[in-house]
Motif scaffolding. Structure first.
Motif: not given
Length: 450
Positions: A329, A333, A385, A387, A389-392, A395, A424
């Motif tokens: 990751i 990223a 940026p 993350f 949205v792109s990482m759960n 991750q 979150r």
């Protein structure tokens, strides 16, 4: 009733009356008479300008402005262990603001935490620091606020459970923790150091965030600047307990407070970003004075802390190899920016120098990974940026654990998965309750414009 019984009853009655009288004396404060709102042109322009700078140093707008709302109109929710307290309207609106407050009423609120009506104010308003503010500076702040645009904004009801919703209880808190000794300069120190001490211990109220609190919400004087908690962020220790891999210097602090960034210490995020946004508009001499004083607070770093960031880079590579998921990751990223060597705004900081990674608390790093770093309009500032949205959560947890192992020589964090979930959740609540970005132009004189 026997004679002895009457004597005992009389003594008990006297004690009860004395106790009631003492409690009344502790709790009761008289109301100040209302005044007609003074016309803005009656205030000296130089005094208003001085008040503008002081309000920026005190970060007044960020506590008294709700996101998407009018400046200084209050309504910002302040979470505490005892419930939520909402900031008040400090515009000169006569009915819902401070338009009918005299200067004496304003000064009492600053010094004693009592409003014009005689009610005790909750110490989320940091009057325990404002006791150190001089009469002259209170006068300038009053002039500045009374020349802002009036906004009708009724106070929101605080969400506190009993007995914390009873304002008389605050009088007891003050009796225990409020000290009215004003700041005294230290003749052994320079004028610049003393100016910084006056601002830090007073209007800037740095310890309000950077000092841990006791069970009753008061700052622990024995642990001043040892780190605190605010808005799901950890305010780092600023004393000799700092976990910054690269020790702070007065020059580094000045650059960080002035610009919100330093290559050895990263980018100001969370509540600290609001602070440096305000400090960017005040005289540089005041920012320098704050930096000089705080560099003295942090003291001379231990020899083993010098170069710690570079040591962590060398030592962490082997320890991080066990986390293949986090490594992949990071490579996908993060590495392209943080290992590119490119200058701002496209190059990332050396993560071996990151306080967020070396800190014993992973909250700030979780917040940064999920939310990113937004560019500051008109400035060559860092960007990153988010993350969320792109990482759960799994991750993000793997990435945080990898960063800790790879870029610090500190022991592994525990409970990182819960920290990510909390970060979150806090971000979601923040977005749901915030209709838009908070107004934050560089010049606080313009903060009252729609």
């Amino acid at each position: 009733m026997t004679r002895s019984a009457r004597i005992i009853a009389g003594i008990v009655a006297v004690v009860l009356i004395a106790a009631v009288a003492a409690a009344f004396a502790i709790v009761w404060r008289p109301a100040f008479a209302t005044i007609d709102p003074p016309a803005p042109q009656t205030f000296d322009a130089a005094l208003v300008k001085k008040g503008r700078d002081l309000a920026a140093i005190g970060n007044c707008n960020d506590c008294h402005t709700v996101r998407g709302g009018r400046n200084f109109a209050g309504g910002l929710p302040v979470p505490t262990p005892f419930g939520t307290i909402f900031s008040s309207n400090i515009t000169p609106e006569p009915e819902t603001g401070i338009g009918r407050w005299s200067e004496a009423a304003f000064q009492r609120a600053m010094r004693s935490g009592v409003n014009r009506e005689g009610q005790h104010l909750y110490p989320t308003f940091p009057y325990d620091h404002f006791t150190n503010v001089s009469d002259e500076d209170d006068r300038a702040l009053y002039a500045f606020l009374m020349t802002r645009q009036p906004v009708r904004a009724p106070a929101r009801e605080n969400q506190l459970s009993f007995p914390f919703n009873q304002r008389f209880a605050i009088a007891g808190w003050k009796l225990l923790f409020l000290r009215h000794d004003t700041h005294q300069p230290d003749p052994k120190q320079s004028a610049e150091w003393n100016r910084g001490a006056y601002l830090v211990e007073g209007l800037a109220h740095c310890g309000a965030c950077h000092t841990p609190r006791n069970a009753l919400g008061a700052e622990r004087n024995s642990a001043q600047f040892a780190g605190g908690d605010v808005d799901n962020w950890h305010a780092y220790a600023l004393n000799d307990q700092s976990h910054s891999p690269v020790p702070w210097t007065a020059d580094a602090l000045f650059a960080y407070l002035r610009d919100g960034f330093h290559p050895d210490h990263g980018t100001a995020r969370g509540p600290m970003a609001e602070v440096v946004s305000n400090l960017s508009s005040v005289p540089s001499s005041d920012v320098r004075a704050i930096a000089v004083y705080m560099a003295g607070v942090s003291g001379t770093p231990a020899a083993d802390r010098k170069g710690q960031g570079e040591m962590a880079l060398a030592q962490g590579k082997t320890a991080a190899q066990a986390n293949a998921a986090g490594a992949s990751i990071y490579a996908a990223a993060c590495a392209s920016c943080h290992e590119s060597g490119r200058p701002l705004p496209y190059g990332g900081i050396n993560l071996g120098r990151s306080t967020a990674i070396s800190s014993p608390d992973p909250r700030n790093l979780a917040n940064i990974v999920l939310s990113g770093v937004r560019a500051v309009e008109g400035e060559r500032s860092p960007i990153m940026p988010g993350f969320a949205v792109s990482m759960n959560d799994e991750q993000a947890t793997a990435l945080l654990n990898y960063l800790r192992a790879r870029f610090s020589n500190q022991p592994a964090w525990t409970g990182v998965d819960k920290t990510v979930q909390d970060a979150r959740r806090a971000q979601t609540v923040f977005l749901q309750t915030s209709p838009g970005p908070r107004n934050a132009p560089a010049d606080p004189m313009q903060r009252d414009k729609p």
